[in-house]
Design an enzyme around this catalytic site. Structure first.
Site, PDB file in Angstrom:
ATOM      1  N   TYR A  65       0.669  -1.165   0.378  1.00  0.00           N
ATOM      2  CA  TYR A  65      -0.163   0.049   0.368  1.00  0.00           C
ATOM      3  C   TYR A  65       0.722   1.019  -0.038  1.00  0.00           C
ATOM      4  O   TYR A  65       1.641   1.627   0.854  1.00  0.00           O
ATOM      5  CB  TYR A  65      -0.995   0.169   1.168  1.00  0.00           C
ATOM      6  CG  TYR A  65      -2.036  -1.161   1.464  1.00  0.00           C
ATOM      7  CD1 TYR A  65      -2.638  -2.111   0.070  1.00  0.00           C
ATOM      8  CD2 TYR A  65      -2.039  -1.455   2.663  1.00  0.00           C
ATOM      9  CE1 TYR A  65      -3.242  -2.868   0.265  1.00  0.00           C
ATOM     10  CE2 TYR A  65      -3.586  -2.527   2.757  1.00  0.00           C
ATOM     11  CZ  TYR A  65      -3.497  -2.974   1.535  1.00  0.00           C
ATOM     12  OH  TYR A  65      -4.523  -4.319   1.370  1.00  0.00           O
ATOM     13  N   GLY A 216     -18.313  -3.322   0.270  1.00  0.00           N
ATOM     14  CA  GLY A 216     -18.532  -3.641  -0.998  1.00  0.00           C
ATOM     15  C   GLY A 216     -17.758  -2.399  -1.603  1.00  0.00           C
ATOM     16  O   GLY A 216     -17.685  -1.424  -2.628  1.00  0.00           O
ATOM     17  N   GLY A 218     -17.252   0.356  -0.521  1.00  0.00           N
ATOM     18  CA  GLY A 218     -18.164   1.748  -0.065  1.00  0.00           C
ATOM     19  C   GLY A 218     -19.265   1.762  -1.343  1.00  0.00           C
ATOM     20  O   GLY A 218     -19.812   2.258  -0.552  1.00  0.00           O
TER      21      GLY A 218
END
Length: 345
Positions: A65, A216, A218
């Site tokens: 990330y 999901g 958002g």
């Protein structure tokens, strides 16, 4: 809507190896981009500290990330929190290049060790509570990868071992080398393919389940339905969020929105409550960059669903009516990461 930041977050056992975590975790990935623009360090640190103050102690990151930037950010936040009260999860196994943006999966023993040492340094910690293999390197026997992780546990650098997006066969073989504490998979109202084989297997072996993207990505919070997806977001190219698929999927959102009113909650809270109710061994890790969303997520713990309620919510999202692939298997969002956020560390 049911927002309550005085909700007490229960503690649960994740797997049967001794790891105890908050029933609701926090996924840190979004703090350094992918879904939205990255937040400033001070804002990211602030939301992590706020989550901790409200009872969330289980924080999830990964070396990919950013790349790397997320671990650095989480490390800065940890310096301002009591380390012994935090359950820190990070991951290894995905690397790549910025130009061109490519993804490489690595699971050799040498790479496992070097990745762990690098994560410890970026996070500024002596040990990682839960260390996941982020993706399985099919060119390396899983026994070799887990064998090295076992050594890291024996050395005290890692406390518990996890797998992410692993097949049932891989989970079984890995668990035979060293007990697996948790398996992280995508699981939400509209992504449910793990229910048939992986959930029963994990329960048989005593492995905890950590659903990522429980809202999901958002969608059940209204992203792409009530608000537009930012042009710089990975979601702008996600099949479920574009064109005809999105128009079809809006019907799903509308049904959940209708049911949410019955439960005096928001659609996001109902969707998250559904995941939370899947078992005591299930610890979802929604992420957000906004305190109000964090409070709403915590408020989902107040939404009580009986068996009939759970069936009603499930039935409102028939899997055969979900339009578009989830795309995660191709790791498109991580290629996006490499393309849009060159490594700075």
């Amino acid at each position: 809507m049911a927002e309550d930041n005085t909700v007490e977050i229960p503690r649960v056992k994740l797997g049967n190896q001794g790891l105890e975590v908050s029933k609701l975790g926090f996924g840190c990935m979004g703090l350094t981009g992918v879904y939205n623009s990255p937040v400033a360090d001070e804002d990211g640190i602030s939301i992590i500290k706020d989550a901790f103050s409200k009872g969330i102690t289980f924080f999830d990151t990964s070396d990919v990330y950013g790349p790397h930037l997320n671990e650095v950010l989480v490390g800065k936040a940890l310096k301002q929190l009591p380390r012994e009260k935090i359950q820190l999860a990070t991951k290894f196994g995905i690397t790549g290049t910025v130009d061109p943006p490519t993804i490489v999966i690595k699971g050799t023993p040498e790479y496992v060790r070097s990745a762990c040492e690098a994560s410890l340094k970026r996070l500024g910690v002596d040990y990682i509570d839960l260390y996941y293999q982020h993706r399985v390197d099919t060119s390396v026997p899983i026994e070799e990868t887990i064998g090295e992780l076992k050594k890291l546990v024996e050395e005290g650098k890692v406390k518990y071992i996890g797998l992410s997006e692993a097949s049932p066969d891989t989970i079984r073989r890995a668990h035979a080398v060293h007990p697996i504490t948790a398996v992280q998979m995508e699981w939400s109202l509209w992504t449910r393919d793990i229910e048939e084989e992986i959930i029963p297997l994990c329960r048989h072996l005593g492995i905890g389940i950590v659903p990522y993207s429980p809202l999901g990505r958002g969608f059940f919070g209204g992203k792409a339905v009530l608000e537009s997806v930012p042009a710089n977001s990975f979601l702008a190219s996600n099949p479920r969020f574009i064109g005809e698929n999105l128009e079809k999927n809006k019907n799903i959102y509308n049904r959940i929105e209708s049911l949410a009113k019955k439960h005096q909650s928001s659609p996001a809270q109902l969707a998250l409550a559904w995941v939370l109710h899947q078992g005591d061994d299930v610890v979802p890790i929604p992420g957000t960059t906004k305190i109000k969303n964090l409070d709403a997520n915590i408020g989902s713990l107040r939404v009580k669903l009986g068996e009939e309620d759970l069936k009603e919510v499930s039935d409102a999202v028939p899997i055969n009516q979900v339009a578009g692939d989830r795309t995660y298997s191709g790791m498109t969002h991580l290629q996006w990461n490499f393309a849009n956020t060159p490594p700075k560390v």
